[in-house]
Write an enzyme that holds these catalytic residues in place. Structure first.
Site, PDB file in Angstrom:
ATOM      1  N   ASP A   1       0.851  -1.196   0.000  1.00 12.36           N
ATOM      2  CA  ASP A   1       0.000   0.000   0.000  1.00 12.36           C
ATOM      3  C   ASP A   1       0.887   1.248   0.000  1.00 12.36           C
ATOM      4  O   ASP A   1       1.899   1.317   0.711  1.00 12.36           O
ATOM      5  CB  ASP A   1      -0.910   0.002   1.235  1.00 12.36           C
ATOM      6  CG  ASP A   1      -2.034   1.001   1.112  1.00 12.36           C
ATOM      7  OD1 ASP A   1      -3.195   0.578   0.985  1.00 12.36           O
ATOM      8  OD2 ASP A   1      -1.758   2.224   1.129  1.00 12.36           O
ATOM      9  N   ILE A   2       0.494   2.222  -0.796  1.00 12.30           N
ATOM     10  CA  ILE A   2       1.306   3.435  -0.952  1.00 12.30           C
ATOM     11  C   ILE A   2       1.290   4.321   0.302  1.00 12.30           C
ATOM     12  O   ILE A   2       2.232   5.066   0.560  1.00 12.30           O
ATOM     13  CB  ILE A   2       0.834   4.229  -2.204  1.00 12.30           C
ATOM     14  CG1 ILE A   2       1.937   5.129  -2.736  1.00 12.30           C
ATOM     15  CG2 ILE A   2      -0.425   5.017  -1.932  1.00 12.30           C
ATOM     16  CD1 ILE A   2       1.643   5.710  -4.107  1.00 12.30           C
TER      17      ILE A   2
ATOM     18  N   GLN B   1     -14.566   2.561   1.263  1.00 10.21           N
ATOM     19  CA  GLN B   1     -13.897   2.187   0.010  1.00 10.21           C
ATOM     20  C   GLN B   1     -13.626   3.440  -0.811  1.00 10.21           C
ATOM     21  O   GLN B   1     -14.492   4.319  -0.930  1.00 10.21           O
ATOM     22  CB  GLN B   1     -14.759   1.218  -0.813  1.00 10.21           C
ATOM     23  CG  GLN B   1     -14.057   0.762  -2.094  1.00 10.21           C
ATOM     24  CD  GLN B   1     -14.904  -0.207  -2.927  1.00 10.21           C
ATOM     25  OE1 GLN B   1     -16.094  -0.390  -2.645  1.00 10.21           O
ATOM     26  NE2 GLN B   1     -14.308  -0.783  -3.943  1.00 10.21           N
TER      27      GLN B   1
ATOM     28  N   HIS C   1     -10.263  -4.980  -3.356  1.00  7.14           N
ATOM     29  CA  HIS C   1      -8.923  -5.192  -2.803  1.00  7.14           C
ATOM     30  C   HIS C   1      -9.023  -5.607  -1.343  1.00  7.14           C
ATOM     31  O   HIS C   1      -9.863  -5.114  -0.598  1.00  7.14           O
ATOM     32  CB  HIS C   1      -8.039  -3.941  -2.952  1.00  7.14           C
ATOM     33  CG  HIS C   1      -8.688  -2.684  -2.492  1.00  7.14           C
ATOM     34  ND1 HIS C   1      -9.618  -1.992  -3.249  1.00  7.14           N
ATOM     35  CD2 HIS C   1      -8.546  -1.971  -1.347  1.00  7.14           C
ATOM     36  CE1 HIS C   1     -10.016  -0.916  -2.587  1.00  7.14           C
ATOM     37  NE2 HIS C   1      -9.394  -0.877  -1.423  1.00  7.14           N
ATOM     38  N   PHE C   2      -8.154  -6.527  -0.980  1.00  9.38           N
ATOM     39  CA  PHE C   2      -8.052  -6.987   0.406  1.00  9.38           C
ATOM     40  C   PHE C   2      -6.813  -6.351   1.012  1.00  9.38           C
ATOM     41  O   PHE C   2      -5.710  -6.532   0.505  1.00  9.38           O
ATOM     42  CB  PHE C   2      -7.915  -8.516   0.467  1.00  9.38           C
ATOM     43  CG  PHE C   2      -9.155  -9.236   0.024  1.00  9.38           C
ATOM     44  CD1 PHE C   2      -9.441  -9.398  -1.328  1.00  9.38           C
ATOM     45  CD2 PHE C   2     -10.037  -9.758   0.957  1.00  9.38           C
ATOM     46  CE1 PHE C   2     -10.593 -10.054  -1.737  1.00  9.38           C
ATOM     47  CE2 PHE C   2     -11.195 -10.421   0.563  1.00  9.38           C
ATOM     48  CZ  PHE C   2     -11.466 -10.559  -0.787  1.00  9.38           C
ATOM     49  N   HIS C   3      -7.014  -5.589   2.082  1.00  5.86           N
ATOM     50  CA  HIS C   3      -5.879  -5.046   2.833  1.00  5.86           C
ATOM     51  C   HIS C   3      -5.368  -6.132   3.781  1.00  5.86           C
ATOM     52  O   HIS C   3      -6.163  -6.768   4.478  1.00  5.86           O
ATOM     53  CB  HIS C   3      -6.307  -3.871   3.719  1.00  5.86           C
ATOM     54  CG  HIS C   3      -6.852  -2.681   3.010  1.00  5.86           C
ATOM     55  ND1 HIS C   3      -6.106  -1.535   2.807  1.00  5.86           N
ATOM     56  CD2 HIS C   3      -8.072  -2.420   2.485  1.00  5.86           C
ATOM     57  CE1 HIS C   3      -6.852  -0.621   2.198  1.00  5.86           C
ATOM     58  NE2 HIS C   3      -8.056  -1.136   1.985  1.00  5.86           N
TER      59      HIS C   3
HETATM   60  P1  AMP Z   1      -9.840   1.631   0.303  1.00  2.94           P
HETATM   61  O1  AMP Z   1     -10.127   2.777   1.215  1.00  2.94           O
HETATM   62  O2  AMP Z   1     -10.213   0.302   0.923  1.00  2.94           O
HETATM   63  O3  AMP Z   1     -10.432   1.808  -1.083  1.00  2.94           O
HETATM   64  O4  AMP Z   1      -8.264   1.582   0.161  1.00  2.94           O
HETATM   65  C1  AMP Z   1      -7.561   2.062  -0.936  1.00  2.94           C
HETATM   66  C2  AMP Z   1      -6.115   1.889  -0.602  1.00  2.94           C
HETATM   67  O5  AMP Z   1      -5.361   2.017  -1.805  1.00  2.94           O
HETATM   68  C3  AMP Z   1      -5.551   2.932   0.393  1.00  2.94           C
HETATM   69  O6  AMP Z   1      -5.020   2.264   1.523  1.00  2.94           O
HETATM   70  C4  AMP Z   1      -4.486   3.651  -0.414  1.00  2.94           C
HETATM   71  O7  AMP Z   1      -3.375   4.022   0.352  1.00  2.94           O
HETATM   72  C5  AMP Z   1      -4.138   2.612  -1.470  1.00  2.94           C
HETATM   73  N1  AMP Z   1      -3.572   3.156  -2.710  1.00  2.94           N
HETATM   74  C6  AMP Z   1      -4.072   4.159  -3.460  1.00  2.94           C
HETATM   75  N2  AMP Z   1      -3.288   4.347  -4.550  1.00  2.94           N
HETATM   76  C7  AMP Z   1      -2.290   3.432  -4.483  1.00  2.94           C
HETATM   77  C8  AMP Z   1      -1.178   3.118  -5.310  1.00  2.94           C
HETATM   78  N3  AMP Z   1      -0.921   3.788  -6.442  1.00  2.94           N
HETATM   79  N4  AMP Z   1      -0.346   2.126  -4.927  1.00  2.94           N
HETATM   80  C9  AMP Z   1      -0.586   1.450  -3.782  1.00  2.94           C
HETATM   81  N5  AMP Z   1      -1.632   1.677  -2.969  1.00  2.94           N
HETATM   82  C10 AMP Z   1      -2.483   2.659  -3.307  1.00  2.94           C
END
Ligand code: AMP
Length: 178
Positions: free
Chosen positions: A60-61, A123, A129-131
């Site tokens: 995750d970024i 979201q 996506h699974f964190h």
């Molecule tokens: P959600 O709130 O469940 O939709 O989580 C989206 C996640 O994507 C967040 O934790 C962001 O930090 C992550 N994210 C957004 N853009 C990127 C990227 N380019 N590379 C890696 N993670 C990302």
């Protein structure tokens, strides 16, 4: 009800950039559209940790803790309930393996697996996506407020019957086995 406390991402403050045409469940910001598909195709940069024909995983970024990773299907679907059985099975097969690797490398003993569906459920990116979020201490990682209720017995009985028969109907339709 589950209340999730997340780090303050900039997208919550810049609502003007949200795309309102997405669906009634998710108003995704324009930068997020197609992003994870591009990452899975290698067209956008990522710190890849795993890839097979169906699944892609990367760091995750903006991690909530060291090792916070995302596991996605390569094929875009927005919500978990839209995922087909085969894709779900492919993800289910590798999730524990990826979690094991993250725990082993980081030394974390605890972690959360989080999967958000819809704006109200936090979201942001419109691609399932699974964190996987390591938890090293009470203070880091994912904070969860668990505001549990005590439902009436008859409500639970009705609810259980309705959901169970809906799953049965869905299983027949898809000939999937649960
Ligand atoms: P959600 O709130 O469940 O939709 O989580 C989206 C996640 O994507 C967040 O934790 C962001 O930090 C992550 N994210 C957004 N853009 C990127 C990227 N380019 N590379 C890696 N993670 C990302």
């Amino acid at each position: 009800m589950n209340v999730l406390r997340r780090g303050g991402h900039f997208f919550f403050r810049r609502k003007a950039f949200f795309c309102r045409t997405m669906s009634d469940r998710l108003n995704a910001p324009s930068w997020a559209h197609g992003l994870f598909e591009e990452i899975a195709k290698g067209e956008a940069p990522s710190h890849k940790i795993y890839e097979d024909d169906v699944v892609f995983a990367f760091l995750d970024i903006n991690p909530l803790s060291k090792g916070h990773s995302l596991v996605i299907p390569k094929k875009q679907v927005t919500f978990l309930d839209e995922m087909d059985d085969e894709t779900a099975a492919s993800i289910g097969k590798v999730l524990p393996r990826i979690a094991r690797a993250i725990m082993k490398v980081t030394g974390a003993k605890c972690y959360n697996v989080l999967q958000n569906n819809g704006s109200m459920a936090h979201q942001v990116v419109p691609h399932v996506h699974f964190h996987i979020i390591p938890k090293y201490s009470k203070e880091d990682g994912l904070g969860v407020g668990w505001d549990a209720s005590k439902p009436l017995k008859e409500d639970v009985t009705d609810l259980k019957k309705s959901i169970a028969s809906q799953i049965e109907a869905e299983s027949k339709k898809t000939s999937g086995k649960i």
